[in-house]
Design a protein around this motif. Structure first.
Motif, short mmCIF file in Angstrom:
data_model
loop_
_atom_site.label_atom_id
_atom_site.label_comp_id
_atom_site.label_asym_id
_atom_site.label_seq_id
_atom_site.Cartn_x
_atom_site.Cartn_y
_atom_site.Cartn_z
N SER A 86 6.95 3.06 -2.15
CA SER A 86 6.94 4.22 -3.06
C SER A 86 7.15 5.50 -2.27
CB SER A 86 5.59 4.30 -3.79
OG SER A 86 5.40 3.16 -4.57
N THR A 87 6.50 5.58 -1.12
CA THR A 87 6.63 6.79 -0.32
C THR A 87 8.06 6.93 0.21
OG1 THR A 87 4.34 6.48 0.34
CG2 THR A 87 5.63 8.05 1.62
N ARG A 124 10.37 15.42 5.95
CA ARG A 124 9.72 14.11 5.94
C ARG A 124 8.58 14.01 6.94
NH1 ARG A 124 15.39 10.98 6.53
NH2 ARG A 124 16.15 11.13 4.39
N LYS A 183 0.82 -1.21 0.00
CA LYS A 183 0.00 0.00 0.00
C LYS A 183 0.86 1.27 0.00
CE LYS A 183 -4.16 -2.01 1.77
NZ LYS A 183 -5.28 -1.92 2.70
N GLY A 184 1.76 1.32 -0.93
CA GLY A 184 2.50 2.56 -1.17
C GLY A 184 3.61 2.85 -0.18
N ARG A 185 3.91 1.93 0.71
CA ARG A 185 4.95 2.22 1.70
C ARG A 185 6.31 2.45 1.01
NH1 ARG A 185 1.60 -1.45 4.49
NH2 ARG A 185 1.09 -0.80 6.63
N TYR A 245 8.38 6.16 11.84
CA TYR A 245 7.35 5.11 11.93
C TYR A 245 7.22 4.39 10.59
CZ TYR A 245 2.75 2.96 12.29
OH TYR A 245 1.71 2.08 12.27
N LEU A 246 7.23 5.16 9.53
CA LEU A 246 7.08 4.56 8.19
C LEU A 246 8.25 3.61 7.89
CD1 LEU A 246 5.65 4.38 5.44
CD2 LEU A 246 6.96 6.38 4.73
N SER A 295 7.02 13.94 11.09
CA SER A 295 7.31 13.19 12.33
C SER A 295 7.01 11.71 12.20
CB SER A 295 6.49 13.78 13.48
OG SER A 295 5.10 13.61 13.20
N LEU A 296 6.27 11.33 11.20
CA LEU A 296 5.91 9.92 11.03
C LEU A 296 6.90 9.16 10.16
CD1 LEU A 296 2.02 10.11 10.66
CD2 LEU A 296 3.34 9.39 12.64
N TRP A 297 7.98 9.82 9.74
CA TRP A 297 8.95 9.17 8.85
C TRP A 297 9.58 7.93 9.51
CZ3 TRP A 297 10.37 8.67 4.05
CH2 TRP A 297 11.64 8.15 3.75
N ASP A 311 7.99 0.56 10.15
CA ASP A 311 6.85 -0.26 9.72
C ASP A 311 7.18 -1.02 8.43
OD1 ASP A 311 4.18 -1.20 9.52
OD2 ASP A 311 3.71 0.43 8.15
N ALA A 346 10.34 7.90 -2.65
CA ALA A 346 10.09 9.27 -3.11
C ALA A 346 10.60 10.31 -2.11
CB ALA A 346 8.60 9.46 -3.36
N LEU A 347 10.48 9.99 -0.83
CA LEU A 347 10.81 11.00 0.18
C LEU A 347 12.16 10.74 0.85
CD1 LEU A 347 7.31 11.35 1.90
CD2 LEU A 347 8.26 12.69 0.03
#
Lengths: 346, 452
Positions: free
Chosen positions: B110-111, B121, B106-108, B127-128, B123-125, B131, B114-115
């Motif tokens: 790609s995100t 990025r 689900k795009g994890r 975590y991403l 505050s959730l970077w 995860d 991309a970033l």
């Protein structure tokens, strides 16, 4: 009442809080799961909601229940044809002071609250309807040249009665555009109706337990709203949202430029008078961010955008008479647009 | 606030994810390259095999057209394969998107891709990244793309099989084209039922037609008639083009098949009303292979070899006048007709009575209209015949086909009664007119007459 999250909420906190609010609302509201989810999504995305439904489908109850669950101040305005703007925003009245002097004092209207229910908003005149515009968009009202700030969170829910159209004033497009989502409440099915009868005609009243303490509720909700904004959107997702919005715009519109790169659907060209505004793209991304958090992700995916597309775009699409005569509604157009853009892979 | 050690760990995790995406990308690009290579090879090999087989089994013109069409298709196919491979290539972002789709991330990825180099990025970077790294097994290269070898290997294998089959196919198809010397019954053909057309240099019938002068004259007349029927000025130029195309294709076929030009065979014709002079006008496979002597049939040709599609090739120009004539493909470009007119005279031996005129279709540029009849003003004046009077042979390139109209169902054409008229005492056997050198001052006049 319980502590749901720490000062800085996490992704898990958000999802847990969201589900708890949902559960509280469904103590009163039978069915309408999708409508409730869209309503809460709009709340945490920082937008406002237009609720359309036939009478008796629980529009007012839904909004009331939300206010109770969030433990936020709640006001209701019943829009009528003789309602004036000052009845919404408030007005300056002459009050006598302790020293006997009389002076104009601002008396806030029902707009000054956290959750505002505008019931049957299409029964008021456009002038009165537009009194809500500034409050919704700027979180402020201006009375007699003085601007008064509204306290966040500020969440406007307006209901529309799609029948009894006589003597109503359809909302202008500019005002429609300011609602993040339009939520439709359909008739309950047989099972839901049976449960509604059982829960509302008995002696017991469903007790709604507030999720937050009254004092901290606004700040908690604002923290969750900030978390939504932190969700990341890859450029590809932003491009996808932009393409969806552009695909709702008819090819022959004089307002459309750079049409070579847009995806066009024949149905859009035939039935749409005006497509979605850029606010539609913002609504898509914000709604998708809430969906991503609910799924435990810190990034949005294409599926998130598609899930909120109808709620975010349908009320922003102006259909022509051909659509009305052919029985085509905006939701159908949005679904077609999603398929077209997905297939195009521009 | 984050500590440097935390940042370092986060960077390591990010590198780990990017590395995984990189390995996915490498695999996808490897497949894209393989796709291009395999399909290009497959098209080239299949096309080459088809051309090779076609060189054996097709007539030059069909071969030329087929090869050209095949070339166009192959170029388009190769361009398409390369284009498809180009579209299959994967950037890091595309590899991440593909991995997202296939691993349902689900795009994890790609995100993150991309970033990864973005300053803002959020505050959730962390975590991403955390995860996503927790799901690293789901986006391993082997799980995202299981294949190491492109599916293009199947067309390539098919092309190789086709190529392997092309050689035996060409041999099988080629064998019946060679006229076998092993005898079947004679083939008797009415001259009127012969379809003649200009010589096809690449034709593999490989025959050389020899006959007496009278027979050859009749063949020439027929050839001229058929040439005139289909020829005008525009037709001439078209014929020239066709001849060039045939020559080119024939030469190519020769190169591909490796057939020497000398492999052509000879087909001797005889005039059927030659009476008891069975020695002359005998149809034989080669001058030294006269073996079957058959009863003469007036106005008919007999062939002592089995051939369902009896094609007679007659070269178009006199060899003596066209010393640079090219050997035709398949050894048939010089196929021709030899006249055994000299055999009418019993006082002359076989070699002395042979008349041989050879015309090269390639050099005469004469198409089929005036093929071998000597009426072409451009080729009127060649070198004088080398042979002595009455011993002039000639060869004419034709392609002939027996058509059994008159004798349908009868097995043989109508056989007229033999009529033998003895020569009077004052008569002498006809002597063919020998080609002589034409005086230069008369050439203009003669040419004008023929042009008329």
């Amino acid at each position: 009442m319980s502590d749901v999250q720490a000062e800085t909420p996490t992704v898990a906190d958000f999802a847990r809080t969201f589900r708890r609010i949902q559960a509280e609302i469904h103590k009163m509201i039978i069915g309408h799961e999708q409508a409730v989810e869209e309503l809460l999504s709009a709340l945490f995305a920082g937008g406002h909601v237009l609720i359309e439904g036939v009478p008796g489908t629980g529009k007012t109850t839904l909004v009331k229940t939300l206010g109770l669950a969030l433990n936020l101040s709640f006001n209701r305005i019943q829009f009528t044809v003789d309602l004036m703007p000052a009845d919404i925003t408030g007005t300056r009245v002459i009050l006598s002071g302790e020293d006997g002097r009389r002076e104009f004092t601002f008396q806030p209207g029902p707009a000054f609250c956290h959750i505002l229910l505008g019931d049957e908003i299409n029964r008021a005149t456009p002038k009165t309807q537009s009194a809500l515009l500034e409050a919704m968009a700027e979180l402020q009202v201006t009375v007699s040249g003085t601007t008064y700030r509204l306290k966040p969170p500020y969440f406007v829910m307006a209901t529309l009665n799609p029948i009894e159209m006589e003597g109503t004033y359809p909302l202008p497009e500019a005002q429609l555009d300011r609602f993040l989502f339009k939520v439709r409440l359909n008739y309950p099915d047989e099972g839901e109706l049976t449960r509604i009868i059982a829960s509302t005609t008995g002696p017991d009243d469903a007790g709604i337990e507030p999720i937050f303490h009254a004092a901290e509720a606004p700040e908690r909700i604002e923290a969750l709203k900030r978390l939504v904004r932190e969700v990341m959107a890859a450029p590809a997702m932003e491009i996808y949202a932009a393409r969806l919005v552009r695909a709702t715009q008819p090819q022959n519109s004089r307002f459309v430029t750079d049409e070579a790169r847009a995806v066009h659907d024949e149905m859009v060209n035939r039935y749409v008078m005006f497509g979605s505004s850029p606010r539609g793209a913002q609504a898509l991304i914000l709604g998708a961010k809430v969906r991503a958090l609910l799924d435990g992700r810190a990034n949005i995916a294409r599926e998130d955008i598609e899930q909120v597309a109808v709620a975010a775009l349908a009320h922003r699409i102006m259909l022509n008479y051909a659509a009305l005569s052919d029985g085509i509604d905006a939701a159908h157009i949005v679904e077609r647009v999603i398929k077209s853009v997905r297939a195009a892979k521009v | 606030m984050s500590f440097p050690s935390q940042d370092k760990r986060a960077d390591e995790k990010l590198r780990q994810i990017i590395g995984r995406v990189g390995s996915v990308r490498v695999r996808l690009n490897s497949l894209a390259i393989q796709h291009a290579i395999f399909y290009t090879l497959a098209i080239a090999i299949a096309g080459g095999a088809a051309v090779f087989a076609g060189a054996y089994v097709l007539t030059p013109l069909v071969f030329l057209v087929g090869s050209a069409a095949l070339l166009v298709i192959a170029v388009i196919g190769i361009a398409g394969a390369i284009g498809a491979a180009w579209r299959m290539r994967a950037s890091a972002a595309r590899a991440a998107a593909i991995a997202d789709d296939r691993a349902e991330l689900k795009g994890r990825l790609s995100t993150i891709v991309a970033l990864a180099h973005s300053e803002n990025r959020g505050s959730l970077w962390a975590y991403l990244v955390e995860d996503t790294l927790g799901r690293e097994d789901e986006f391993a290269a082997a799980r995202i793309e299981r294949r190491r070898v492109s599916r293009g290997i199947y067309p390539l294998a098919g092309a190789l099989v086709l190529a392997a089959l092309a050689y035996p196919i060409s041999k099988i198809k080629h064998a019946p084209q060679i006229i076998s010397g092993s005898g079947q019954d004679d083939l008797t053909v009415d001259l009127d039922d012969l379809h003649l057309r200009p010589a096809d240099p690449g034709d593999e019938s490989g025959m050389q037609v020899t006959a007496d002068a009278a027979t050859m004259r009749r063949l020439q007349d027929k050839l001229a008639r058929e040439g005139a029927a289909g020829g005008d000025a525009a037709g001439n130029s078209l014929n020239q083009l066709m001849n060039r195309a045939r020559d080119m294709a024939g030469n190519l076929q020769n190169k591909l098949t490796g057939q020497p030009a000398a492999s052509r065979q000879r087909l001797n014709l005889r005039l059927a009303d030659a009476g008891g002079d069975q020695d002359r006008n005998e149809i034989h496979r080669a001058p030294d292979q006269q073996k079957n002597r058959h009863s003469d049939v007036a106005g008919q040709f007999k062939q002592d070899q089995p051939k369902s599609k009896a094609e007679l090739d007659l070269p178009q120009a006199d060899d003596s006048r066209q010393p640079n004539s090219q050997p035709s493909p398949g050894g048939t470009g010089e196929a021709g007709v030899e006249s055994n007119a000299g055999k009418d005279n019993p006082n002359q031996d076989d070699s002395a009575t042979d008349r041989s005129i050879q015309q090269s279709g390639e050099n005469s540029n004469n198409g089929g209209e005036a093929h071998g009849i000597g009426a072409d003003p451009d080729s009127l004046f060649g070198a004088p015949a080398a042979s002595k009077l009455g011993n002039e042979g000639f060869e004419i390139a034709i392609e002939a086909r027996p058509v059994d109209h008159g004798a349908k169902g009868a097995g043989h054409a109508y056989v007229p009664p033999k009529v033998r008229t003895p020569l009077s005492l004052n008569q002498e056997p006809d002597e063919p007119v020998a080609r002589a050198a034409v005086p230069a001052e008369d050439r203009t006049t003669i040419k004008r007459v023929f042009e008329r």
